[in-house]
Each structure stands twice: as C-alpha cells, then as structure tokens.
Design a protein around this motif. Structure first.
Motif, short mmCIF file in Angstrom:
data_model
loop_
_atom_site.label_atom_id
_atom_site.label_comp_id
_atom_site.label_asym_id
_atom_site.label_seq_id
_atom_site.Cartn_x
_atom_site.Cartn_y
_atom_site.Cartn_z
N GLY A 135 0.96 -1.14 -0.01
CA GLY A 135 -0.06 -0.04 0.03
C GLY A 135 0.89 1.39 0.09
N MET A 136 0.31 2.31 -0.40
CA MET A 136 1.18 3.70 -0.56
C MET A 136 -0.05 5.01 -0.25
SD MET A 136 0.29 5.74 -3.35
CE MET A 136 1.60 6.73 -3.71
N SER A 137 0.63 6.06 0.18
CA SER A 137 0.01 7.20 0.29
C SER A 137 0.79 8.17 0.18
CB SER A 137 -0.80 7.09 1.69
OG SER A 137 0.20 7.32 2.56
N SER A 138 0.12 9.46 0.06
CA SER A 138 0.95 10.77 -0.11
C SER A 138 0.97 11.23 1.32
CB SER A 138 0.37 11.59 -0.92
OG SER A 138 0.29 11.30 -2.42
N GLY A 186 -1.05 5.90 8.26
CA GLY A 186 -2.01 4.86 8.45
C GLY A 186 -2.79 4.45 7.36
N ALA A 187 -2.95 5.32 6.30
CA ALA A 187 -3.68 4.85 5.11
C ALA A 187 -2.89 3.93 4.51
CB ALA A 187 -4.11 6.33 4.30
N SER A 188 -1.39 4.31 4.29
CA SER A 188 -0.67 3.30 3.42
C SER A 188 -0.89 1.95 3.95
CB SER A 188 0.96 3.82 3.36
OG SER A 188 1.56 3.47 4.82
N ILE A 189 -0.89 1.79 5.33
CA ILE A 189 -1.20 0.29 6.06
C ILE A 189 -2.56 -0.18 5.51
CG2 ILE A 189 -1.13 -0.82 8.14
CD1 ILE A 189 0.80 1.47 9.05
N THR A 190 -3.30 0.63 5.79
CA THR A 190 -4.78 -0.13 5.55
C THR A 190 -4.90 -0.14 3.99
OG1 THR A 190 -5.63 2.16 5.56
CG2 THR A 190 -6.02 0.80 7.70
N ASN A 191 -4.38 0.66 3.30
CA ASN A 191 -4.53 0.17 1.88
C ASN A 191 -3.81 -0.96 1.20
OD1 ASN A 191 -5.90 2.57 1.17
ND2 ASN A 191 -4.01 3.87 0.54
N ALA A 192 -2.64 -1.20 2.16
CA ALA A 192 -1.74 -2.47 2.22
C ALA A 192 -2.57 -3.68 2.36
CB ALA A 192 -0.51 -2.31 2.77
N ILE A 193 -3.47 -3.60 3.60
CA ILE A 193 -4.40 -4.65 4.04
C ILE A 193 -5.04 -4.98 3.00
CG2 ILE A 193 -6.08 -5.18 5.64
CD1 ILE A 193 -4.68 -3.52 7.91
N TYR A 194 -5.79 -4.22 2.34
CA TYR A 194 -6.60 -4.28 1.33
C TYR A 194 -6.01 -5.23 0.16
CZ TYR A 194 -9.87 -4.03 -2.70
OH TYR A 194 -10.39 -4.38 -3.97
N ASN A 195 -4.82 -4.80 -0.28
CA ASN A 195 -4.15 -5.44 -1.34
C ASN A 195 -3.97 -6.83 -1.05
OD1 ASN A 195 -1.02 -5.54 -2.66
ND2 ASN A 195 -2.66 -5.10 -4.13
N ALA A 196 -3.74 -7.13 0.29
CA ALA A 196 -3.12 -8.41 0.96
C ALA A 196 -4.48 -9.32 0.92
CB ALA A 196 -2.67 -8.57 2.12
N CYS A 197 -5.53 -8.71 1.33
CA CYS A 197 -6.86 -9.65 1.58
C CYS A 197 -8.14 -9.25 1.06
CB CYS A 197 -6.65 -10.15 3.06
SG CYS A 197 -7.13 -8.45 4.10
N GLY A 198 -7.97 -8.20 0.59
CA GLY A 198 -9.40 -7.65 -0.01
C GLY A 198 -10.36 -6.77 1.17
N VAL A 199 -9.94 -6.67 2.24
CA VAL A 199 -10.95 -6.19 3.30
C VAL A 199 -10.83 -4.57 3.47
CG1 VAL A 199 -11.53 -6.12 5.62
CG2 VAL A 199 -10.99 -8.22 4.50
N ARG A 200 -11.50 -3.95 3.27
CA ARG A 200 -11.52 -2.39 3.55
C ARG A 200 -11.96 -1.89 4.87
NH1 ARG A 200 -8.44 0.37 -0.29
NH2 ARG A 200 -8.89 -0.13 -2.41
N VAL A 201 -11.10 -1.34 5.61
CA VAL A 201 -11.33 -0.75 7.00
C VAL A 201 -11.51 0.48 6.73
CG1 VAL A 201 -10.72 -0.79 9.32
CG2 VAL A 201 -10.28 -2.94 8.01
N ARG A 202 -12.68 0.94 7.06
CA ARG A 202 -12.82 2.51 6.98
C ARG A 202 -13.15 3.09 8.40
NH1 ARG A 202 -16.41 0.67 2.97
NH2 ARG A 202 -15.49 0.77 0.88
N ASP A 203 -13.20 2.32 9.48
CA ASP A 203 -13.46 2.60 10.89
C ASP A 203 -12.06 2.21 11.61
OD1 ASP A 203 -15.89 3.55 10.45
OD2 ASP A 203 -16.65 1.44 10.67
N TYR A 204 -11.23 3.40 11.71
CA TYR A 204 -9.91 3.14 12.43
C TYR A 204 -10.19 3.01 13.93
CZ TYR A 204 -7.63 4.61 8.16
OH TYR A 204 -6.87 4.54 6.86
N PRO A 205 -9.34 2.08 14.47
CA PRO A 205 -8.05 1.36 13.89
C PRO A 205 -8.58 -0.01 13.29
CG PRO A 205 -8.26 1.11 16.18
CD PRO A 205 -9.26 2.08 15.92
N ALA A 206 -7.59 -0.59 12.47
CA ALA A 206 -7.89 -1.67 11.86
C ALA A 206 -7.43 -2.84 12.46
CB ALA A 206 -7.48 -1.93 10.30
#
Length: 744
Positions: A442-445, A707-727
């Motif tokens: 995952g990545m983010s600006s 934190g977004a780069s991490i949750t974006n990586a979680i989605y890329n790993a397993c397909g789960v989008r977590v929009r309510d932090y923390p994941a």
C-alpha cells in the motif's frame, strides 16, 4: 554592545552563507548537544527542580461525574491527616489544559465539565500524604445529563477559525458531483487519540512575594507565561517560566496544563515551593486529547480518472467553550486537483475532556480518510494508485490558484516507488501468500502545511571567541539545541564545541516555541539573522566587507589576512539579537512539505492479525538542517502512524464520558515487536520562500498518511477495506472470505 536586527520574509531568498557550508555543519547528522545529559539522567526536568529545598507536594482531586454543579466540598477529613498543609478549592481550579495561544486556561467556576476534571488540590509534605488525603476530600454534586457520543450530534455548532477556516468552497460541488461521469462517496471514522508523551505533565513553582517562578513542561513559553499569570491573578512581569527540557509534548503541552497553575496557586498559598506531577491517569483525563472524527469523502471524475470535483466533510468534537476543531481537511484544500471543491468542518459539542492539537492536527486524521479514498477510487478505474495520483497533480493550489513555493510530491512518490519495488505489487487481493499470511503493498501521499513564526535569539560572543545562543525556544526532544548550535557554528565559522545554547526561559528573547513543525525553521532563522548581525560587527571592526568575509575555525579571513576572533574582540564581549518575522511570501505562495509512504504488510488468515513487514517514507521538506534528527523525527511519525492504523483508540464510555483506557496499560501504542526496520529518504530540496534557511517543517510530515498506506496494504493483501480506524483484527476477520481460511 547590543543590536536589534529584524528580517521580514517579504521576498524569496537568494544564495546565503548556508549554501556555502564552509564548515560542512549544515545537513550533517551532528550528535545532540544535550544528549549526554539526557542519557546519564542529569538533564533536570520540571519536577526535578528545587530538589535541595524544602518543598511541598500537590495531588489533584478529580470529579466523579461528567456534568453538573459542585454543591459542596468537605475537606475536614483530609485536613486532619498529619502532613497536610493546604487544600485549594474554588473557581480558579483549571478544568483542563489551556488551548494553544489562549489568554488563560478555562476554570471550573463551580461546575463539572467532564469526568475526572480537577476540582481541588491537596498540598502536603510528601507526595504519598497528598495522594492519600486527596481520597478523603468529599465532593457533592447536582448532576445533569451529559453528551458523550459524536454520532448523536446533540449539539452541532460552527467551529472557530483556528487552525484553519472551517469552511472552504470553490465552485459548485454538488452540481459538479451530480454531473460527474464517475462518483465516489464513502465515510471514514477515527477515534479519539491521546498524545501520551513519555514525561507526564508536571510543574514546580516558587513564590518569593515578588516573583513567581514556574518550572513546567510547556512547548510555548510566550503564551504559557500569560496563561499562568492569568491563572493566579498576577501581572505577566511578575511571572517567569522555565522549560529547558521536555520529555515529549506532541501538542499536549502547547498550552499550560493544570499542574502549572495549581502548583503556582499552591506556592502562593503556603509560601514555599510546591511540586505537582499529574499521574498518568490525570494526564489522560485532565489535559487534552485529539477529537474523534466522522469524515465523508466524495469525488467526481471523468471516465478516464481525472478528478473534476472533491468534497471532504468532517464532524469532530470538543467540550463547551472551546472553538478548536480537528482540521481534518487541512490538506484536502490543496493536495489534489478538482475544479469544484468543498472542504467543511462541523463541531459536535460533548461533555468529555477538551480536544486540542495533537501531532499533525488535521493531516494525521484527515489523510487516513482521503488517502484511503484515493486508493479505493483508483481501483474503480483499474489505475495504479501511484499513476492515479500523478494524473491528478495540480499545477497551482486548486482552491485559490496560488503558486506552490516548492512542491516535490511526485518526485517523492516516484523515488519511493522505485526504492520500494512498487512494480512488484500483488496484482489483486489474495494473490500473494506465504502459509497463513497474505501479503500486500500500500502507499499514500503525505503533506504538512509550513508556517514561519516570529522568533528572536541573542548571540553573545565572549572575548575568547566562544559564542552563546540564548532564546526562550523549547526543545521537545526534536533536536532544537543541536540545530541552533549547528546554524550558529556554520555562520560564524566556529567548531561545534565552541557554541553553547541556552533555551527555555522567558527572561530570554521571545521565541516561536515548539509546535506545528515551525520550531527549527523559525528559531533557526532568528539565529541566522543574529549571526549576520554579529558578522557585520566583526567586519566593521577590521574594516572588511561583511558579504565577502570568510569565517572559519574561529578566524576571519579576507584579502591575504587571517585574524583570530580573540584579536578582533580585544577583550570585549559583543552581543546581538536577531528577529525573524513572516511576511509577504506566506501570502504570495502556498507552502507545504510533501512526502510519500510505501508499506508491505502480512495479514494472517486465521487470526486477522496485521504485521508490518516494511515501511518506507520519502520526504521533501526544504533544506535539511540535521539529517540525524530529521530522520529520527520521521521514524517517530512512522511508528505513530502504525499506532493510528492498527492500535490506538481512546475509548470513551458513552454512558458517562469516562475515558476508560486512561493509562499506557490499556491505551495501546506500538512496541518494538510491532515495528519493522524502517527506512527514511530525505530528498535534496530548497524552498527560498519559506525562510532564510530555505527549510520547512518535517516533524509532523512523517505521520501524515502513514496509517492509510497500511490499510491500503491490508486491502491489497486480503481484500478487506477498513474505514473505521483502527484496523483491529476483529474488523479484518469479519471481512475475510471463508475460502482464505479453508486454503490455510
């Protein structure tokens, strides 16, 4: 002699002495000036002052309701305890920390505004006695109903205008969104957070009948002196505040906390020094916190993926009487293109501890939402997240067409992608697996607004050529002592060990203080201005041209002459004071630091656990003054970003407003096992509009977007989008397909 010199930043700077870097000290990772004192335990912090004197100790009595009126306080049992010297009650008790820059802390005025707010202070001859007696103070209340849940939106009001205008609009977003070929509309939430600095808030105060001295852990001494003076009813010229060493603040010490005012009230009441150290539970319950947020993010775009309109709407919280709001849209104003824009904030009033600035106020929460949304939106088009950001890079500030002073966001993204190996990113969720672990990238600006604050510093040169810097600036662990030493040594041609630094005393020239990533740039610029003034003085004494005069190794060099400073000074001491002020460049250009984060995670299909495997940050923040301290700041931001993504959650009991996890046993922050080997790359950069140093803030840049780069990586790993932090793992487990577990 004394000379006042001022530089107003009205024009971009050209080449300066720092560009020559004759001594080679600027940018170098010099060791910390005060490092030995800290690692040997001999750097005296606020609570350790006056240890050799006869002192008393204060302990806070907390309220046991969330909202209501204090009807009586019975102190008789506490006063009967041997060793109890005084119990302070009344309206002057402060209910929480001061807001940064506010004239004073809010007082209780016979009311309870949040659970565990201070209602009294017990002063005794020992800490243990004061703590014991505090439990014997009986307080009765007329309790009223409270508001504790942001989702209830019981009272919604317009925020103040600090730290940004709450409502920013251009064009007609709603119309553009309705007309867009492709739209996106999702809501993200972040919980409340606490700064949780290593050093608890603590103060020692002494009153001699004429002058009140307070040693406290405070980031901004210039406003702190006024807040303490107002709290005890003295004129500011009768108050002196010291804060030379601070064990972390992260915004929670921008305003003075209750311990400072209470210790001051205590010493004035009993006539001898008083120490007040807030327990960790006090710190969590009675200083300040970051407000929880509900953030709606909307995009409209063409079929090709060009963003045409953008909205970022935030609900956040604060307690009654506080206009501060978590400015989650602070980077949304300028970071990406989109002609029609709407960035707004609403303040939901709750009866919980006040909210205030925490490291990277706005960016730290807002970019959790927007950088996740960008990732989601890019996926809809089948466009790589890196390319999607490149496609939507604005040429000027999209809100008002102001030119950027310097903007290297795309360079940071490209360099990060190259170093990280982004081209090897898993093509789709669940496609890369190592046993029970699914692997994702995952990545983010990242961005952080840059600010220059007025600041002054004195440089005194002794007859032997030794220089001493004096300023009321503070060092919250970021390396201020060292950076100021480096600037002065480089400018004056002195070895580092020939420059001393004295900080953290309101009797010294007024400084910017530490906060908002403005400290090094502002205080450093004042040292730069003072150095130029001292160079002119030296040049005048030897009839040389200050512009061409070379200073190196304690000598002035011009023509064919090399004269030691001691010969120039002829037994005299010279002193100059320099001041920096923001000017027209702040209005003519849009100034910010930029960066990019790249993360690799593993997600366990059995437990839902996320492990960070790699984390890279690339940043561009103007001239880097000390690579070691700048990199260290980025490490701290990365680690905190891990906490925001996976762990941190200040839990508020919605029945009574109690902060449930009010210590480090239950408020979870990353530990060594949570943090992989981190990588930080700082690009060569100069911003001539930002300051005479051509530098910009970096301390808060590194947390923005992590934190977004991490949750974006979680989605890329397993397909789960977590929009309510923390994941947390329960949220990840709930979204994992059953076939992942079967395959394990």
């Amino acid at each position: 002699m004394t000379d006042m010199n001022k530089h107003v930043m009205d024009e971009a700077i050209g080449e300066t002495r720092l560009d020559r870097n004759t001594q080679g000290l600027i940018g170098k990772g010099a060791p910390r000036y005060e490092g030995k004192l800290k690692v040997t335990g001999t750097a005296p912090y606020a609570y350790e002052r006056l240890a050799e004197q006869d002192v008393a100790y204060g302990f806070i009595v907390p309220a046991k309701i969330a909202r209501g009126t204090i009807t009586s306080i019975d102190t008789s049992r506490a006063e009967a305890v041997p060793g109890v010297l005084k119990i302070i009650t009344g309206d002057r008790i402060t209910r929480a920390a001061s807001q940064p820059g506010a004239p004073a802390a809010q007082t209780i005025d016979g009311q309870v505004f949040h659970y565990n707010q201070p209602v009294a202070l017990v002063i005794a001859d020992s800490f243990e006695t004061a703590r014991n007696a505090a439990g014997l103070v009986a307080v009765t209340y007329d309790e009223t109903a409270g508001r504790f849940d942001i989702a209830a939106r019981d009272t919604v009001r317009e925020p103040g205008s600090s730290p940004m205008e709450p409502n920013n609009k251009r064009g007609d977003f709603e119309h553009a969104f309705a007309q867009a070929e492709v739209t996106f509309d999702e809501t993200y939430t972040t919980p409340s957070y606490h700064a949780a600095a290593m050093e608890p808030h603590a103060s020692t105060a002494s009153w001699d009948g004429a002058t009140l001295e307070v040693w406290t852990s405070c980031q901004l001494l210039e406003s702190g002196i006024g807040q303490i003076a107002a709290g005890v009813g003295l004129d500011e010229d009768k108050v002196r505040v010291h804060s030379p060493y601070i064990g972390g603040g992260f915004g929670s010490k921008l305003g003075t906390s209750p311990d400072a005012v209470l210790a001051a009230l205590g010493t004035m009441a009993i006539g001898k020094p008083v120490k007040v150290a807030m327990t960790r539970q006090n710190v969590f319950q009675a200083t300040s916190r970051r407000g929880e947020t509900v953030q709606r993010v909307r995009f409209g775009a063409t079929k090709e993926g060009k963003i045409t309109c953008f909205a970022h709407e935030t609900d956040t919280t604060n307690s009654p009487g506080n206009g501060f709001f978590e400015p989650s849209g602070i980077s949304s104003v300028f970071l990406y293109a989109g002609k029609d824009r709407m960035i707004t904030h609403s303040l939901v009033e709750t009866d919980v501890l006040m909210t205030s600035a925490v490291r990277a106020p706005g960016e730290a929460t807002g970019m959790l939402a927007t950088e996740s949304a960008l990732d989601e939106f890019a996926e809809r088009f089948g466009i790589d997240p890196v390319e999607f950001r490149r496609m939507n890079e604005p040429e000027v500030n999209p809100m008002d067409d102001t030119p950027f002073s310097s903007r290297r966001l795309i360079e940071c993204i490209d360099e990060g992608a190259r170093r990280f190996g982004w081209s090897d990113r898993p093509t789709k969720p669940g496609s890369r697996r190592e046993g029970e672990w699914l692997i994702g990238y995952g990545m983010s600006s990242a961005s952080r607004l840059n600010q220059l604050q007025q600041s002054s510093a004195e440089i005194e040169m002794a007859p032997d050529g030794r220089a001493t810097i004096r300023t009321a600036m503070t060092d919250i662990g970021t390396g201020t002592y060292t950076i100021l030493q480096q600037i002065c040594a480089e400018m004056l041609g002195l070895p580092l060990d020939r420059v001393d630094v004295v900080l953290g005393d309101t009797d010294l020239p007024a400084s910017s203080g530490s906060g908002g990533s403005w400290g090094a740039n502002s205080a450093g610029s004042s040292v730069y201005v003072a150095s130029l003034a001292l160079i002119r003085e030296l040049a005048d004494r030897i009839d040389a041209d200050a512009e061409t005069l070379t200073l190196k190794d304690g000598h002035a060099i011009f023509g064919n002459r090399q004269i030691p400073f001691s010969e120039i000074l002829k037994g005299e001491t010279i002193s100059v004071t320099g001041t920096i002020e923001p000017g027209e460049t702040a209005d003519k250009t849009h100034q910010a630091s930029y960066g990019a984060h790249f993360c690799e995670v593993g997600v366990n299909v059995v437990t839902g656990e996320t492990r960070i495997r790699r984390l890279l940050t690339v940043g561009a923040a103007g001239r880097i003054l000390n690579e070691k301290t700048a990199t260290s700041q980025c490490y701290g931001g990365q680690i905190w970003g891990i906490g925001y993504a996976l762990e941190e959650d200040l839990v508020i009991d919605k029945r009574n407003g109690l902060i449930v996890n009010h210590d480090l046993a239950e408020y979870h922050v990353p530990v060594h096992a949570d943090v992989p080997a981190l990588e930080v790359v700082l690009l060569e950069d100069r911003d001539p509009h930002a300051s005479p140093l051509a530098g910009k803030g970096i301390g808060e840049l590194a947390i923005a977007g992590v934190g977004a780069s991490i949750t974006n990586a979680i989605y890329n790993a397993c397909g789960v989008r977590v929009r309510d932090y923390p994941a947390t793992l329960d949220k990840v487990l709930a979204g994992l397909p059953d076939d992942y577990l079967t395959a394990a």
